[in-house]
Design a protein around this motif. Structure first.
Motif, short mmCIF file in Angstrom:
data_model
loop_
_atom_site.label_atom_id
_atom_site.label_comp_id
_atom_site.label_asym_id
_atom_site.label_seq_id
_atom_site.Cartn_x
_atom_site.Cartn_y
_atom_site.Cartn_z
N ARG A 104 51.30 31.54 -14.16
CA ARG A 104 50.84 32.51 -15.16
C ARG A 104 49.34 32.64 -15.04
O ARG A 104 48.63 31.63 -14.99
N SER A 105 48.85 33.87 -15.03
CA SER A 105 47.40 34.07 -15.04
C SER A 105 46.95 34.40 -16.46
O SER A 105 47.68 35.07 -17.21
N ARG A 113 47.84 37.60 -18.27
CA ARG A 113 47.60 38.81 -17.49
C ARG A 113 48.82 39.16 -16.64
O ARG A 113 49.19 40.31 -16.52
N ASP A 114 49.40 38.13 -16.00
CA ASP A 114 50.53 38.35 -15.10
C ASP A 114 51.24 37.01 -14.90
O ASP A 114 50.69 35.96 -15.24
N VAL A 116 54.32 35.13 -12.07
CA VAL A 116 55.26 35.23 -10.95
C VAL A 116 56.00 33.91 -10.81
O VAL A 116 55.49 32.86 -11.19
N LEU A 130 47.44 36.33 -7.53
CA LEU A 130 47.14 36.38 -8.96
C LEU A 130 45.63 36.34 -9.22
O LEU A 130 45.13 37.01 -10.12
N ASP A 133 43.10 39.50 -9.23
CA ASP A 133 42.80 40.23 -10.46
C ASP A 133 41.48 39.70 -10.99
O ASP A 133 41.38 38.53 -11.37
#
Length: 158
Positions: A104-105, A113-114, A116, A130, A133
């Protein structure tokens, strides 16, 4: 913390946090730390490796460092009962390669933010993606099955 390549670093639990935890015997929720004898393969967040059977370990609630955000969480993690040398090698934790993880970002506010999920075969590629960004200031690696926090990743020099 370990240098993983020229662009990012992997951070185990901070040594000063572990000193305080071992001294106060209280976790992030104010609960007593649990003393255990490792069954084996418990992921140790102090040195980023699996525990060996019989090692004295602690189980406690940990709040990953994202600040006062709606995404704050406290979750169970393991660490050695006594101080250890920390991660043995630079780079992504070798014993955890091939282990699926969620990355997780988070931005400077501590907002996600995002995220995966990767299969563990090329975590550096997922981390670099990641961190491409510019708003992402840190990543958290998490266990897929239990959702437990594993470690923090930041840009080198951050």
């Amino acid at each position: 913390m370990s240098d993983t390549n020229s662009s990012f670093r992997v951070h185990a639990l901070p040594p000063d946090f572990l000193v305080r935890l071992r001294s106060t015997r209280l976790d992030a929720s104010g609960n007593r730390v649990e003393n255990l004898s490792a069954q084996g393969r418990e992921p140790l967040r102090c040195c980023l490796r699996y525990a060996e059977p019989g090692e004295p370990i602690l189980l406690f609630g940990y709040e990953p460092p994202i600040g006062k955000s709606p995404y704050r969480e406290i979750g169970a993690v393991f660490a050695h009962a006594e101080a250890c040398a920390g991660p043995a090698a630079d780079g992504y934790p070798e014993e955890w390669r091939g282990k699926p993880q969620v990355l997780r970002s988070y931005d400077a506010r501590g907002w996600i933010r995002d995220a995966v999920m990767h299969d563990g075969t090329d975590p550096e590629r997922e981390i670099a993606s990641l961190l491409s960004d510019p708003e992402a200031v840190q990543l958290h690696s998490r266990n897929v099955a239990y959702g437990c926090f594993m470690f923090v990743v930041t840009r080198k020099g951050a």
